[in-house]
Design an enzyme around this catalytic site. Structure first.
Site, PDB file in Angstrom:
ATOM      1  N   ASP A  89      26.327  -9.669 -10.500  1.00 55.80           N
ATOM      2  CA  ASP A  89      25.263  -9.464  -9.525  1.00 55.80           C
ATOM      3  C   ASP A  89      24.639 -10.806  -9.163  1.00 55.80           C
ATOM      4  O   ASP A  89      24.713 -11.769  -9.943  1.00 55.80           O
ATOM      5  CB  ASP A  89      24.190  -8.538 -10.121  1.00 55.80           C
ATOM      6  CG  ASP A  89      23.321  -7.882  -9.069  1.00 55.80           C
ATOM      7  OD1 ASP A  89      23.562  -6.690  -8.763  1.00 55.80           O
ATOM      8  OD2 ASP A  89      22.415  -8.552  -8.535  1.00 55.80           O
ATOM      9  N   TYR A 138      24.026  -1.634   9.601  1.00 56.24           N
ATOM     10  CA  TYR A 138      24.492  -1.053   8.341  1.00 56.24           C
ATOM     11  C   TYR A 138      25.630  -0.073   8.600  1.00 56.24           C
ATOM     12  O   TYR A 138      26.682  -0.121   7.942  1.00 56.24           O
ATOM     13  CB  TYR A 138      23.339  -0.344   7.625  1.00 56.24           C
ATOM     14  CG  TYR A 138      23.763   0.384   6.373  1.00 56.24           C
ATOM     15  CD1 TYR A 138      23.990  -0.305   5.188  1.00 56.24           C
ATOM     16  CD2 TYR A 138      23.971   1.771   6.381  1.00 56.24           C
ATOM     17  CE1 TYR A 138      24.406   0.361   4.030  1.00 56.24           C
ATOM     18  CE2 TYR A 138      24.373   2.436   5.238  1.00 56.24           C
ATOM     19  CZ  TYR A 138      24.588   1.733   4.071  1.00 56.24           C
ATOM     20  OH  TYR A 138      25.003   2.399   2.937  1.00 56.24           O
ATOM     21  N   LYS A 145      29.683  -0.306   7.475  1.00 57.66           N
ATOM     22  CA  LYS A 145      30.399   0.700   6.683  1.00 57.66           C
ATOM     23  C   LYS A 145      31.627   1.235   7.427  1.00 57.66           C
ATOM     24  O   LYS A 145      32.608   1.639   6.794  1.00 57.66           O
ATOM     25  CB  LYS A 145      29.457   1.836   6.280  1.00 57.66           C
ATOM     26  CG  LYS A 145      28.351   1.391   5.317  1.00 57.66           C
ATOM     27  CD  LYS A 145      28.932   0.741   4.055  1.00 57.66           C
ATOM     28  CE  LYS A 145      27.872   0.315   3.071  1.00 57.66           C
ATOM     29  NZ  LYS A 145      28.436  -0.296   1.841  1.00 57.66           N
ATOM     30  N   ASN A 151      30.695  -2.727  -4.749  1.00 59.17           N
ATOM     31  CA  ASN A 151      29.481  -1.923  -4.635  1.00 59.17           C
ATOM     32  C   ASN A 151      28.330  -2.662  -3.956  1.00 59.17           C
ATOM     33  O   ASN A 151      27.470  -2.025  -3.349  1.00 59.17           O
ATOM     34  CB  ASN A 151      29.049  -1.470  -6.036  1.00 59.17           C
ATOM     35  CG  ASN A 151      27.679  -0.837  -6.045  1.00 59.17           C
ATOM     36  OD1 ASN A 151      27.499   0.278  -5.567  1.00 59.17           O
ATOM     37  ND2 ASN A 151      26.687  -1.545  -6.581  1.00 59.17           N
TER      38      ASN A 151
END
Length: 258
Positions: free
Chosen positions: A33, A148, A152, A83
């Protein structure tokens, strides 16, 4: 050899829930991360089969270093979970252009970087799989979530193309498509869709679907996209059979603020 999973954006939300679940199921887990301190805290709380590291997914060289480090520690990389992601909501014109660009840099380039950098490791692994976090927002373009949603759609396209292209290596490339999930990402969202449809999924719900898909044998995997929750599944199947006008009107109604 114990199977392993490398997770980007793993310090909180869906990434953290997935790390915990896979750890409980006996996997070696890579918790990577941009927030290294939070990643290290999670890894320490899980135990010796968890490894934390720094990763800005928009930086290809960091992907190379992180994957090499984790591969040496774990022995091999069986699953890559792309992710990490960000979201800006509200009227398109009220979001500064640098934020729109940042959305693509993390949500799209981050996935491209991860898939490209991980291939040499996955080609050497058994039961190799890439799982990308897509979204119900990739079913039809969403008002107040334009960049966004578009990012995707790109993830969906990457997934579909590579799932076909990398069959020659025995690597499946799949995606998970949840509706809105109870994480920090959706707090304070300015979008009519979330007000009208609500937030009914938890990070644990999504983690369970990721685990289910990861465990399926290749000959049992007949589809590339995997929805989470009844609402998403209904939207996905309706979009396949509904005329474009109906899709547009439906999303127009859903996007209206209460």
């Amino acid at each position: 050899m114990t199977s392993s999973i490398f997770i980007s954006g793993a310090a909180q939300g869906i990434g953290a829930a997935t790390a915990k679940l896979f750890y409980q199921q006996g996997y070696k887990v890579g918790i990577y991360d941009i927030n290294l301190e939070q990643a290290e805290q999670l890894a320490q709380s899980l135990g010796p089969n968890a490894k934390a590291g720094l990763l800005d997914v928009s930086q290809y060289d960091q992907w190379q270093s992180a994957l090499t480090e984790f591969n040496e520690w774990a022995g091999e990389i069986n699953i890559l979970l792309n992710n990490a992601g960000i979201l800006y909501s509200g009227a398109f014109e009220n979001t500064d252009i640098s934020s729109h660009h940042r959305t693509f840099n993390i949500n799209v380039n981050g996935v491209l970087n991860g898939c490209h950098a991980a291939l040499p490791f996955l080609k050497q692994a058994s039961h190799a799989r890439i799982i990308n976090m897509s979204s119900a927002s990739a079913i039809y373009g969403q008002a107040d979530l334009v960049s966004y949603s578009a990012s995707k759609f790109a993830v969906r396209g990457i997934t579909e193309g590579l799932d076909v292209e990398w069959q020659k290596y025995g690597i499946r490339v799949l995606d998970i498509m949840p509706l809105f999930v109870q994480t920090a990402m959706v707090k304070g969202m300015d979008a009519g869709t979330i007000q009208n449809m609500g937030v009914s999924l938890s990070a644990q719900d999504v983690a369970q679907e990721i685990y289910r898909v990861a465990r399926l044998k290749n000959h049992h995997l007949t589809v590339t996209h995997h929805t989470v929750g009844i609402k998403t599944e209904l939207m996905y199947h309706l979009s396949r059979f509904s005329p474009q006008l109906i899709n547009r009107v439906t999303n127009l109604l859903l996007s209206k603020n209460k």
